[in-house]
Design a protein around this motif. Structure first.
Motif, mmCIF file in Angstrom:
data_model
loop_
_atom_site.group_PDB
_atom_site.id
_atom_site.type_symbol
_atom_site.label_atom_id
_atom_site.label_comp_id
_atom_site.label_asym_id
_atom_site.label_seq_id
_atom_site.Cartn_x
_atom_site.Cartn_y
_atom_site.Cartn_z
ATOM 1 N N THR A 1 0.828 -1.206 0.000
ATOM 2 C CA THR A 1 0.000 0.000 0.000
ATOM 3 C C THR A 1 0.858 1.250 0.000
ATOM 4 O OG1 THR A 1 -1.720 -1.189 1.222
ATOM 5 C CG2 THR A 1 -1.844 1.207 1.205
ATOM 6 N N ARG A 2 1.899 1.244 0.822
ATOM 7 C CA ARG A 2 2.787 2.412 0.888
ATOM 8 C C ARG A 2 3.461 2.654 -0.458
ATOM 9 N NH1 ARG A 2 5.453 0.952 4.961
ATOM 10 N NH2 ARG A 2 4.248 2.146 6.492
ATOM 11 N N GLU A 3 3.878 1.588 -1.107
ATOM 12 C CA GLU A 3 4.517 1.725 -2.413
ATOM 13 C C GLU A 3 3.557 2.358 -3.421
ATOM 14 O OE1 GLU A 3 6.661 -1.065 -5.851
ATOM 15 O OE2 GLU A 3 6.083 -1.943 -3.915
ATOM 16 N N ALA A 4 2.309 1.924 -3.412
ATOM 17 C CA ALA A 4 1.319 2.488 -4.330
ATOM 18 C C ALA A 4 1.025 3.946 -4.002
ATOM 19 C CB ALA A 4 0.029 1.669 -4.280
ATOM 20 N N MET A 5 0.883 4.261 -2.727
ATOM 21 C CA MET A 5 0.563 5.630 -2.321
ATOM 22 C C MET A 5 1.704 6.585 -2.632
ATOM 23 S SD MET A 5 -1.367 4.860 1.317
ATOM 24 C CE MET A 5 -1.815 6.563 1.675
ATOM 25 N N ASP A 6 2.927 6.108 -2.505
ATOM 26 C CA ASP A 6 4.085 6.979 -2.713
ATOM 27 C C ASP A 6 4.328 7.323 -4.184
ATOM 28 O OD1 ASP A 6 4.532 7.234 -0.049
ATOM 29 O OD2 ASP A 6 6.168 5.775 0.056
ATOM 30 N N GLU A 7 3.531 6.757 -5.068
ATOM 31 C CA GLU A 7 3.612 7.186 -6.465
ATOM 32 C C GLU A 7 3.035 8.586 -6.630
ATOM 33 O OE1 GLU A 7 1.971 4.351 -9.146
ATOM 34 O OE2 GLU A 7 3.284 2.719 -8.477
ATOM 35 N N ALA A 8 2.242 9.034 -5.674
ATOM 36 C CA ALA A 8 1.708 10.395 -5.661
ATOM 37 C C ALA A 8 2.512 11.227 -4.666
ATOM 38 C CB ALA A 8 0.232 10.398 -5.276
ATOM 39 N N PRO A 9 2.661 12.528 -4.894
ATOM 40 C CA PRO A 9 3.412 13.373 -3.962
ATOM 41 C C PRO A 9 2.713 13.479 -2.612
ATOM 42 C CG PRO A 9 2.363 14.698 -5.673
ATOM 43 C CD PRO A 9 2.192 13.273 -6.079
ATOM 44 N N PRO A 10 3.452 13.824 -1.556
ATOM 45 C CA PRO A 10 2.889 13.864 -0.199
ATOM 46 C C PRO A 10 1.684 14.779 -0.053
ATOM 47 C CG PRO A 10 5.285 13.990 -0.122
ATOM 48 C CD PRO A 10 4.901 14.117 -1.560
ATOM 49 N N GLU A 11 1.624 15.857 -0.828
ATOM 50 C CA GLU A 11 0.527 16.803 -0.679
ATOM 51 C C GLU A 11 -0.721 16.396 -1.467
ATOM 52 O OE1 GLU A 11 3.008 18.149 -4.186
ATOM 53 O OE2 GLU A 11 3.377 17.361 -2.164
ATOM 54 N N ALA A 12 -0.622 15.355 -2.311
ATOM 55 C CA ALA A 12 -1.765 14.913 -3.127
ATOM 56 C C ALA A 12 -2.602 13.923 -2.322
ATOM 57 C CB ALA A 12 -1.272 14.302 -4.434
ATOM 58 N N HIS A 13 -3.289 14.415 -1.312
ATOM 59 C CA HIS A 13 -3.956 13.542 -0.348
ATOM 60 C C HIS A 13 -5.053 12.687 -0.981
ATOM 61 C CE1 HIS A 13 -1.725 15.443 2.837
ATOM 62 N NE2 HIS A 13 -2.187 16.631 2.500
ATOM 63 N N LEU A 14 -5.854 13.247 -1.857
ATOM 64 C CA LEU A 14 -6.928 12.461 -2.465
ATOM 65 C C LEU A 14 -6.379 11.361 -3.360
ATOM 66 C CD1 LEU A 14 -9.707 15.060 -3.348
ATOM 67 C CD2 LEU A 14 -9.441 13.664 -1.294
ATOM 68 N N GLU A 15 -5.336 11.675 -4.120
ATOM 69 C CA GLU A 15 -4.728 10.651 -4.972
ATOM 70 C C GLU A 15 -4.139 9.530 -4.134
ATOM 71 O OE1 GLU A 15 -5.038 10.463 -8.260
ATOM 72 O OE2 GLU A 15 -6.313 12.224 -7.978
ATOM 73 N N ARG A 16 -3.564 9.866 -3.007
ATOM 74 C CA ARG A 16 -2.987 8.857 -2.126
ATOM 75 C C ARG A 16 -4.079 8.002 -1.484
ATOM 76 N NH1 ARG A 16 2.413 9.659 -0.857
ATOM 77 N NH2 ARG A 16 2.184 8.802 1.240
ATOM 78 N N MET A 17 -5.216 8.622 -1.172
ATOM 79 C CA MET A 17 -6.341 7.855 -0.635
ATOM 80 C C MET A 17 -6.869 6.872 -1.673
ATOM 81 S SD MET A 17 -8.405 10.827 1.459
ATOM 82 C CE MET A 17 -9.775 9.763 1.927
ATOM 83 N N LYS A 18 -6.988 7.324 -2.918
ATOM 84 C CA LYS A 18 -7.451 6.433 -3.979
ATOM 85 C C LYS A 18 -6.468 5.286 -4.208
ATOM 86 C CE LYS A 18 -9.704 10.322 -6.226
ATOM 87 N NZ LYS A 18 -9.594 11.307 -7.324
#
Length: 255
Positions: free
Chosen positions: A81-98
Protein backbone atom coordinates in the motif's frame (compact mmCIF):
# COMPACT_ATOMS: atom_id res chain seq x y z
CA UNK A 1 30.33 -21.73 22.43
CA UNK A 2 28.70 -19.20 20.12
CA UNK A 3 30.43 -16.33 18.43
CA UNK A 4 29.05 -12.97 17.46
CA UNK A 5 30.12 -10.17 15.22
CA UNK A 6 30.08 -6.67 16.64
CA UNK A 7 26.43 -5.93 17.42
CA UNK A 8 25.23 -8.93 15.39
CA UNK A 9 23.12 -11.91 16.45
CA UNK A 10 24.73 -15.02 17.84
CA UNK A 11 24.72 -18.31 15.94
CA UNK A 12 21.99 -19.60 18.27
CA UNK A 13 19.88 -16.50 17.63
CA UNK A 14 20.31 -16.88 13.88
CA UNK A 15 19.31 -20.54 14.02
CA UNK A 16 16.24 -19.69 16.10
CA UNK A 17 15.22 -16.97 13.63
CA UNK A 18 15.67 -19.39 10.72
CA UNK A 19 13.52 -22.02 12.44
CA UNK A 20 10.78 -19.48 13.18
CA UNK A 21 10.84 -18.43 9.52
CA UNK A 22 10.50 -22.09 8.47
CA UNK A 23 7.57 -22.59 10.85
CA UNK A 24 5.78 -19.54 9.48
CA UNK A 25 6.47 -20.60 5.88
CA UNK A 26 5.02 -24.03 6.61
CA UNK A 27 1.94 -22.48 8.24
CA UNK A 28 1.42 -20.24 5.22
CA UNK A 29 1.81 -23.19 2.87
CA UNK A 30 -0.89 -25.05 4.79
CA UNK A 31 -3.05 -21.93 4.70
CA UNK A 32 -2.76 -21.79 0.90
CA UNK A 33 -3.60 -25.48 0.55
CA UNK A 34 -6.29 -25.95 3.18
CA UNK A 35 -7.47 -22.55 4.40
CA UNK A 36 -7.25 -21.19 7.96
CA UNK A 37 -8.95 -24.20 9.55
CA UNK A 38 -6.44 -26.57 7.94
CA UNK A 39 -3.36 -25.24 9.74
CA UNK A 40 -2.01 -27.90 12.11
CA UNK A 41 0.91 -27.73 14.52
CA UNK A 42 1.50 -31.45 14.06
CA UNK A 43 1.74 -31.03 10.27
CA UNK A 44 4.02 -28.02 10.68
CA UNK A 45 6.34 -30.00 12.95
CA UNK A 46 6.48 -32.82 10.42
CA UNK A 47 7.19 -30.34 7.61
CA UNK A 48 9.93 -28.51 9.52
CA UNK A 49 11.48 -31.72 10.85
CA UNK A 50 10.99 -31.26 14.58
CA UNK A 51 8.74 -32.85 17.16
CA UNK A 52 5.39 -31.26 17.92
CA UNK A 53 6.62 -30.61 21.45
CA UNK A 54 9.66 -28.75 20.10
CA UNK A 55 7.40 -26.21 18.38
CA UNK A 56 6.40 -24.89 21.78
CA UNK A 57 9.95 -23.58 22.21
CA UNK A 58 9.06 -21.08 19.48
CA UNK A 59 5.32 -20.52 19.86
CA UNK A 60 3.19 -21.06 22.94
CA UNK A 61 0.20 -22.20 20.88
CA UNK A 62 -1.30 -22.29 17.41
CA UNK A 63 -3.05 -19.02 18.25
CA UNK A 64 0.31 -17.38 18.99
CA UNK A 65 1.67 -18.59 15.65
CA UNK A 66 -1.39 -17.33 13.77
CA UNK A 67 -1.13 -13.98 15.55
CA UNK A 68 2.43 -13.52 14.30
CA UNK A 69 1.50 -14.75 10.84
CA UNK A 70 -1.32 -12.20 10.66
CA UNK A 71 1.12 -9.45 11.66
CA UNK A 72 3.50 -10.56 8.90
CA UNK A 73 0.65 -10.48 6.38
CA UNK A 74 -0.26 -7.00 7.49
CA UNK A 75 3.34 -5.92 6.99
CA UNK A 76 3.12 -7.18 3.40
CA UNK A 77 -0.17 -5.36 2.81
CA UNK A 78 1.15 -2.16 4.40
CA UNK A 79 4.33 -2.29 2.31
CA UNK A 80 2.39 -2.79 -0.94
CA UNK A 81 0.00 0.00 0.00
CA UNK A 82 2.79 2.41 0.89
CA UNK A 83 4.52 1.73 -2.41
CA UNK A 84 1.32 2.49 -4.33
CA UNK A 85 0.56 5.63 -2.32
CA UNK A 86 4.09 6.98 -2.71
CA UNK A 87 3.61 7.19 -6.47
CA UNK A 88 1.71 10.40 -5.66
CA UNK A 89 3.41 13.37 -3.96
CA UNK A 90 2.89 13.86 -0.20
CA UNK A 91 0.53 16.80 -0.68
CA UNK A 92 -1.76 14.91 -3.13
CA UNK A 93 -3.96 13.54 -0.35
CA UNK A 94 -6.93 12.46 -2.46
CA UNK A 95 -4.73 10.65 -4.97
CA UNK A 96 -2.99 8.86 -2.13
CA UNK A 97 -6.34 7.86 -0.63
CA UNK A 98 -7.45 6.43 -3.98
CA UNK A 99 -4.15 4.56 -4.27
CA UNK A 100 -4.88 3.00 -0.85
CA UNK A 101 -8.27 1.82 -2.09
CA UNK A 102 -6.82 0.15 -5.18
CA UNK A 103 -3.81 -1.33 -3.39
CA UNK A 104 -6.03 -2.83 -0.69
CA UNK A 105 -8.16 -4.45 -3.34
CA UNK A 106 -5.21 -5.73 -5.41
CA UNK A 107 -3.41 -7.30 -2.45
CA UNK A 108 -6.51 -8.85 -0.87
CA UNK A 109 -7.83 -10.36 -4.10
CA UNK A 110 -4.33 -11.49 -5.09
CA UNK A 111 -3.83 -13.16 -1.69
CA UNK A 112 -7.26 -14.63 -1.06
CA UNK A 113 -6.28 -17.28 1.48
CA UNK A 114 -4.16 -14.84 3.46
CA UNK A 115 -7.02 -12.34 3.40
CA UNK A 116 -9.37 -15.09 4.60
CA UNK A 117 -7.17 -15.67 7.63
CA UNK A 118 -6.96 -11.95 8.33
CA UNK A 119 -10.74 -11.50 8.39
CA UNK A 120 -11.42 -14.62 10.45
CA UNK A 121 -8.69 -14.49 13.10
CA UNK A 122 -8.64 -14.00 16.04
CA UNK A 123 -11.94 -15.83 16.42
CA UNK A 124 -14.73 -13.53 17.48
CA UNK A 125 -12.69 -10.39 16.75
CA UNK A 126 -11.30 -10.63 13.25
CA UNK A 127 -8.06 -8.91 12.44
CA UNK A 128 -9.70 -6.44 10.08
CA UNK A 129 -12.64 -5.68 12.34
CA UNK A 130 -11.22 -2.64 14.05
CA UNK A 131 -13.91 -1.87 16.55
CA UNK A 132 -13.27 -1.43 20.22
CA UNK A 133 -14.83 -0.33 23.46
CA UNK A 134 -14.05 3.35 24.09
CA UNK A 135 -12.45 2.35 27.39
CA UNK A 136 -10.03 0.15 25.45
CA UNK A 137 -9.26 3.02 23.09
CA UNK A 138 -8.40 5.28 26.02
CA UNK A 139 -6.06 2.71 27.53
CA UNK A 140 -4.42 1.81 24.21
CA UNK A 141 -4.54 -1.87 25.23
CA UNK A 142 -4.69 -3.42 21.78
CA UNK A 143 -3.33 -6.75 20.64
CA UNK A 144 -0.59 -6.70 17.94
CA UNK A 145 -2.95 -7.62 15.10
CA UNK A 146 -5.41 -4.84 15.93
CA UNK A 147 -2.52 -2.39 16.01
CA UNK A 148 -1.46 -3.52 12.53
CA UNK A 149 -5.05 -3.19 11.31
CA UNK A 150 -5.20 0.34 12.69
CA UNK A 151 -1.89 1.19 11.06
CA UNK A 152 -3.20 0.03 7.70
CA UNK A 153 -6.52 1.91 7.98
CA UNK A 154 -4.83 5.08 9.19
CA UNK A 155 -2.56 5.15 6.16
CA UNK A 156 -5.72 6.29 4.37
CA UNK A 157 -7.31 8.06 7.33
CA UNK A 158 -4.37 10.36 7.93
CA UNK A 159 -4.48 11.43 4.29
CA UNK A 160 -8.08 12.46 4.94
CA UNK A 161 -6.91 14.50 7.93
CA UNK A 162 -4.20 16.06 5.78
CA UNK A 163 -6.80 16.97 3.15
CA UNK A 164 -8.95 18.52 5.88
CA UNK A 165 -6.11 20.77 6.99
CA UNK A 166 -5.00 21.51 3.43
CA UNK A 167 -8.47 22.75 2.46
CA UNK A 168 -9.20 24.36 5.83
CA UNK A 169 -12.20 22.09 6.25
CA UNK A 170 -13.75 22.95 2.89
CA UNK A 171 -12.46 20.00 0.86
CA UNK A 172 -15.69 17.99 0.65
CA UNK A 173 -18.94 19.24 -0.79
CA UNK A 174 -21.13 17.62 1.82
CA UNK A 175 -24.15 19.21 0.20
CA UNK A 176 -23.83 16.50 -2.45
CA UNK A 177 -24.40 13.83 0.19
CA UNK A 178 -27.59 13.47 2.17
CA UNK A 179 -26.29 13.39 5.72
CA UNK A 180 -28.76 11.44 7.86
CA UNK A 181 -30.11 12.57 11.18
CA UNK A 182 -27.95 11.05 13.89
CA UNK A 183 -28.38 10.59 17.60
CA UNK A 184 -25.90 12.21 19.93
CA UNK A 185 -24.72 8.74 20.84
CA UNK A 186 -23.83 7.87 17.24
CA UNK A 187 -22.13 11.24 16.72
CA UNK A 188 -20.04 10.68 19.83
CA UNK A 189 -19.07 7.16 18.78
CA UNK A 190 -18.08 8.35 15.31
CA UNK A 191 -15.96 11.23 16.59
CA UNK A 192 -14.35 9.29 19.43
CA UNK A 193 -14.09 5.66 18.30
CA UNK A 194 -13.89 5.91 14.49
CA UNK A 195 -11.55 8.89 14.62
CA UNK A 196 -9.20 6.99 16.92
CA UNK A 197 -9.36 3.63 15.18
CA UNK A 198 -9.49 4.29 11.43
CA UNK A 199 -8.48 7.92 10.96
CA UNK A 200 -5.90 8.53 13.67
CA UNK A 201 -7.03 12.09 14.34
CA UNK A 202 -10.24 13.69 15.54
CA UNK A 203 -12.18 15.40 12.74
CA UNK A 204 -15.69 16.90 12.50
CA UNK A 205 -18.49 14.36 12.57
CA UNK A 206 -19.44 14.94 8.92
CA UNK A 207 -15.92 14.05 7.79
CA UNK A 208 -15.70 11.03 10.06
CA UNK A 209 -19.10 9.78 8.92
CA UNK A 210 -18.12 10.14 5.26
CA UNK A 211 -14.83 8.32 5.76
CA UNK A 212 -16.29 5.52 7.90
CA UNK A 213 -19.11 4.97 5.40
CA UNK A 214 -16.67 4.83 2.48
CA UNK A 215 -14.33 2.52 4.42
CA UNK A 216 -17.19 0.08 5.03
CA UNK A 217 -18.21 0.13 1.37
CA UNK A 218 -14.68 -0.49 0.13
CA UNK A 219 -14.14 -3.29 2.65
CA UNK A 220 -17.45 -4.89 1.66
CA UNK A 221 -16.60 -4.73 -2.05
CA UNK A 222 -13.15 -6.24 -1.51
CA UNK A 223 -14.47 -9.01 0.73
CA UNK A 224 -17.24 -9.95 -1.71
CA UNK A 225 -14.78 -10.04 -4.60
CA UNK A 226 -12.22 -12.07 -2.68
CA UNK A 227 -14.87 -14.68 -1.88
CA UNK A 228 -16.41 -14.67 -5.36
CA UNK A 229 -19.68 -13.15 -4.15
CA UNK A 230 -20.01 -10.09 -6.38
CA UNK A 231 -23.10 -10.05 -8.62
CA UNK A 232 -20.86 -9.83 -11.71
CA UNK A 233 -18.05 -12.17 -12.70
CA UNK A 234 -16.95 -11.24 -16.22
CA UNK A 235 -16.54 -7.47 -15.75
CA UNK A 236 -15.33 -7.21 -12.17
CA UNK A 237 -12.75 -4.44 -12.72
CA UNK A 238 -15.32 -2.21 -14.44
CA UNK A 239 -17.92 -2.92 -11.74
CA UNK A 240 -15.47 -2.16 -8.94
CA UNK A 241 -14.37 1.10 -10.54
CA UNK A 242 -17.99 2.15 -11.09
CA UNK A 243 -18.75 1.46 -7.43
CA UNK A 244 -15.77 3.52 -6.29
CA UNK A 245 -16.76 6.43 -8.55
CA UNK A 246 -20.29 6.27 -7.18
CA UNK A 247 -18.96 6.29 -3.63
CA UNK A 248 -16.80 9.34 -4.32
CA UNK A 249 -19.76 11.22 -5.79
CA UNK A 250 -21.96 10.27 -2.84
CA UNK A 251 -19.58 11.95 -0.46
CA UNK A 252 -18.83 15.00 -2.54
CA UNK A 253 -15.53 13.74 -3.95
CA UNK A 254 -15.32 13.71 -7.71
CA UNK A 255 -12.68 11.33 -9.09
Amino acid sequence: MTSTTAGGPSRRERMRAETIAEIKASARSQLLQHGPSGISLRAIARDVGVTAAALYRYFDSLDALLMELCCDLYDELISATREAMDEAPPEAHLERMKAWVWAFRAWSVGNRREFELMISYPEGNSAMSICADPKTIDSGAFDPVTLKSMEHAQMCGRELAGFYRQTEGEGFDFGAAAMPEMSEGLKQELVESCSAMIIGERLPVSWVYAFASAWVRVFGLVTMEAFGSLPVQDNIDEFYKAQIKSMLRDFGMEE
